[in-house]
Design a protein around this motif. Structure first.
Motif, PDB file in Angstrom:
ATOM      1  N   SER A 109      19.901  20.055  61.280  1.00  0.00           N
ATOM      2  CA  SER A 109      20.847  20.743  62.169  1.00  0.00           C
ATOM      3  C   SER A 109      20.223  22.038  62.685  1.00  0.00           C
ATOM      4  O   SER A 109      20.694  23.142  62.364  1.00  0.00           O
ATOM      5  CB  SER A 109      22.152  21.042  61.433  1.00  0.00           C
ATOM      6  OG  SER A 109      22.859  19.867  61.171  1.00  0.00           O
ATOM      7  N   VAL A 110      19.184  21.903  63.474  1.00  0.00           N
ATOM      8  CA  VAL A 110      18.465  23.089  63.935  1.00  0.00           C
ATOM      9  C   VAL A 110      19.232  23.837  65.024  1.00  0.00           C
ATOM     10  O   VAL A 110      19.153  25.062  65.114  1.00  0.00           O
ATOM     11  CB  VAL A 110      17.052  22.710  64.429  1.00  0.00           C
ATOM     12  CG1 VAL A 110      16.164  22.348  63.250  1.00  0.00           C
ATOM     13  CG2 VAL A 110      17.095  21.571  65.437  1.00  0.00           C
ATOM     14  N   GLU A 111      19.984  23.111  65.848  1.00  0.00           N
ATOM     15  CA  GLU A 111      20.720  23.765  66.925  1.00  0.00           C
ATOM     16  C   GLU A 111      21.933  24.519  66.381  1.00  0.00           C
ATOM     17  O   GLU A 111      22.127  25.701  66.669  1.00  0.00           O
ATOM     18  CB  GLU A 111      21.156  22.745  67.968  1.00  0.00           C
ATOM     19  CG  GLU A 111      21.867  23.368  69.167  1.00  0.00           C
ATOM     20  CD  GLU A 111      22.258  22.327  70.212  1.00  0.00           C
ATOM     21  OE1 GLU A 111      21.794  22.450  71.351  1.00  0.00           O
ATOM     22  OE2 GLU A 111      23.009  21.378  69.864  1.00  0.00           O
ATOM     23  N   ARG A 112      22.739  23.845  65.581  1.00  0.00           N
ATOM     24  CA  ARG A 112      23.969  24.458  65.069  1.00  0.00           C
ATOM     25  C   ARG A 112      23.684  25.636  64.139  1.00  0.00           C
ATOM     26  O   ARG A 112      24.488  26.572  64.054  1.00  0.00           O
ATOM     27  CB  ARG A 112      24.817  23.408  64.346  1.00  0.00           C
ATOM     28  CG  ARG A 112      25.389  22.351  65.281  1.00  0.00           C
ATOM     29  CD  ARG A 112      26.157  21.295  64.520  1.00  0.00           C
ATOM     30  NE  ARG A 112      26.641  20.248  65.404  1.00  0.00           N
ATOM     31  CZ  ARG A 112      27.219  19.120  64.986  1.00  0.00           C
ATOM     32  NH1 ARG A 112      27.388  18.915  63.698  1.00  0.00           N
ATOM     33  NH2 ARG A 112      27.624  18.215  65.851  1.00  0.00           N
ATOM     34  N   LEU A 113      22.573  25.565  63.433  1.00  0.00           N
ATOM     35  CA  LEU A 113      22.251  26.643  62.496  1.00  0.00           C
ATOM     36  C   LEU A 113      21.277  27.650  63.104  1.00  0.00           C
ATOM     37  O   LEU A 113      20.756  28.505  62.396  1.00  0.00           O
ATOM     38  CB  LEU A 113      21.673  26.061  61.205  1.00  0.00           C
ATOM     39  CG  LEU A 113      22.696  25.361  60.312  1.00  0.00           C
ATOM     40  CD1 LEU A 113      22.021  24.655  59.151  1.00  0.00           C
ATOM     41  CD2 LEU A 113      23.721  26.352  59.785  1.00  0.00           C
ATOM     42  N   HIS A 114      21.041  27.524  64.414  1.00  0.00           N
ATOM     43  CA  HIS A 114      20.174  28.486  65.116  1.00  0.00           C
ATOM     44  C   HIS A 114      18.852  28.673  64.371  1.00  0.00           C
ATOM     45  O   HIS A 114      18.425  29.797  64.078  1.00  0.00           O
ATOM     46  CB  HIS A 114      20.881  29.834  65.281  1.00  0.00           C
ATOM     47  CG  HIS A 114      22.239  29.729  65.914  1.00  0.00           C
ATOM     48  ND1 HIS A 114      22.417  29.381  67.239  1.00  0.00           N
ATOM     49  CD2 HIS A 114      23.488  29.876  65.395  1.00  0.00           C
ATOM     50  CE1 HIS A 114      23.707  29.344  67.517  1.00  0.00           C
ATOM     51  NE2 HIS A 114      24.387  29.635  66.417  1.00  0.00           N
ATOM     52  N   ALA A 115      18.215  27.542  64.083  1.00  0.00           N
ATOM     53  CA  ALA A 115      16.993  27.572  63.285  1.00  0.00           C
ATOM     54  C   ALA A 115      15.852  28.252  64.029  1.00  0.00           C
ATOM     55  O   ALA A 115      15.585  27.944  65.191  1.00  0.00           O
ATOM     56  CB  ALA A 115      16.591  26.144  62.913  1.00  0.00           C
ATOM     57  N   PRO A 116      15.175  29.175  63.362  1.00  0.00           N
ATOM     58  CA  PRO A 116      14.040  29.866  63.979  1.00  0.00           C
ATOM     59  C   PRO A 116      12.790  28.989  63.959  1.00  0.00           C
ATOM     60  O   PRO A 116      12.761  27.955  63.277  1.00  0.00           O
ATOM     61  CB  PRO A 116      13.861  31.092  63.086  1.00  0.00           C
ATOM     62  CG  PRO A 116      14.317  30.624  61.738  1.00  0.00           C
ATOM     63  CD  PRO A 116      15.445  29.671  61.998  1.00  0.00           C
ATOM     64  N   PRO A 117      11.744  29.352  64.673  1.00  0.00           N
ATOM     65  CA  PRO A 117      10.488  28.602  64.616  1.00  0.00           C
ATOM     66  C   PRO A 117       9.900  28.626  63.207  1.00  0.00           C
ATOM     67  O   PRO A 117      10.063  29.607  62.474  1.00  0.00           O
ATOM     68  CB  PRO A 117       9.577  29.345  65.599  1.00  0.00           C
ATOM     69  CG  PRO A 117      10.510  30.085  66.506  1.00  0.00           C
ATOM     70  CD  PRO A 117      11.676  30.460  65.659  1.00  0.00           C
ATOM     71  N   VAL A 118       9.194  27.560  62.859  1.00  0.00           N
ATOM     72  CA  VAL A 118       8.592  27.491  61.519  1.00  0.00           C
ATOM     73  C   VAL A 118       7.092  27.300  61.554  1.00  0.00           C
ATOM     74  O   VAL A 118       6.452  27.240  60.509  1.00  0.00           O
ATOM     75  CB  VAL A 118       9.192  26.353  60.661  1.00  0.00           C
ATOM     76  CG1 VAL A 118      10.613  26.638  60.298  1.00  0.00           C
ATOM     77  CG2 VAL A 118       9.047  25.017  61.347  1.00  0.00           C
ATOM     78  N   ALA A 119       6.522  27.188  62.742  1.00  0.00           N
ATOM     79  CA  ALA A 119       5.104  26.857  62.843  1.00  0.00           C
ATOM     80  C   ALA A 119       4.229  27.805  62.028  1.00  0.00           C
ATOM     81  O   ALA A 119       3.216  27.390  61.476  1.00  0.00           O
ATOM     82  CB  ALA A 119       4.673  26.859  64.303  1.00  0.00           C
TER      83      ALA A 119
END
Length: 206
Positions: A138-148
Motif C-alpha cells: 500500500s505505497v500510495e495510501r501510506l504515502h511511502a517514501p523512496p527506498v532506493a
C-alpha cells in the motif's frame, strides 16, 4: 529442524505478540514480516504472511511474524501507520538483542503484505535492510517514501487483477526509482490460487 517459539516482545505501546522460527544453522539473517491492515482483520496469521514466513525459513532466515499493536494479544491501539513503523523497529531490535550471538552481522530482510508492505517501506528508512520484499504494498495510501537508497535489494510482487492495491499505483511508485516489479497475471490482492507461485518467486529472489 526448525523450531517455533511464541513470545511477547516489548514494544513502544506495550508488549507485542510474536511467533519466531529458528532455522537450521548457519543462520542466513533476520527476516521480519509485517501483516495487513489492523482495522481490516489483518494479523500475523494472514495466509500471505504465512507463505512469506515459510519462504524465508526455507532460506535459513531467523523469521519473526508479529501482531501490530492492538491486534490479537498485542497491547495498545492502532497507531495510524507511524505507531506500526515503531513496532517494526522495536521487534527488529529485540531480535538482534535476543539472538546477537547467532545473528552476528548477518543481513536484515524486511517483508510485508499490503498495509504491512507500506509500513516496511517506512521502516526501511530507519533500519536500512539488505533486502525489502513487498507483496501488493500500500505505497500510495501510506504515502511511502523512496527506498532506493535504503535497501540494497527491493523485491516487489504485484497481481494485475488487484482491486485493493491497483497495479498502476505500485508502478507509479516504483518507476521513478527504477525498481523492477514482478507482475503475476491473473492474481488479485490475496493471490487466491497462486500462493505456491508467490512462494517460488520470493524464494528465487531471496
Amino acid at each position: 529442524m526448525t523450531q517455533e517459539q511464541k513470545l511477547f516482545i516489548p514494544g513502544p505501546a506495550g508488549r507485542l505478540e510474536a511467533i519466531v522460527t529458528l532455522p537450521e544453522a548457519p543462520w542466513r539473517g533476520l527476516a521480519v514480516v509485517a501483516h495487513p491492515h489492523p482495522l481490516h482483520h489483518g494479523s500475523m496469521h494472514n495466509k500471505i504472511v504465512y507463505i512469506l514466513g515459510k519462504a524465508f525459513q526455507a532460506q535459513r532466515y531467523l523469521t519473526v511474524k508479529f501482531n501490530f499493536r492492538g491486534v490479537g494479544k498485542s497491547e495498545g491501539q492502532y497507531g495510524a501507520g507511524q505507531g506500526e513503523v515503531e513496532d517494526v523497529i522495536a521487534v527488529t531490535q529485540a531480535m538482534h538483542d535476543r539472538y546477537a550471538a547467532e545473528l552476528g552481522d548477518t543481513p536484515l530482510l524486511l517483508a510485508g503484505f499490503s498495509f504491512g508492505g507500506g509500513i516496511q517501506v517506512h521502516a526501511a528508512q530507519h533500519l536500512n535492510p539488505q533486502t525489502l520484499v513487498l507483496v501488493a504494498p500500500s505505497v500510495e495510501r501510506l504515502h511511502a517514501p523512496p527506498v532506493a537508497g535504503h535497501a540494497k535489494q527491493v523485491v516487489i510482487i504485484q497481481g494485475d487483477h488487484d482491486q485493493i492495491v491497483p497495479l498502476q499505483t505500485v508502478l507509479n511508485w516504483a518507476a521513478p526509482q527504477k525498481l523492477p516489479v514482478t507482475v503475476v497475471p491473473g492474481a488479485e490482492h490475496f493471490f487466491h490460487g497462486k500462493l505456491g507461485l508467490l512462494k517460488d518467486i520470493v524464494q528465487r529472489a531471496c
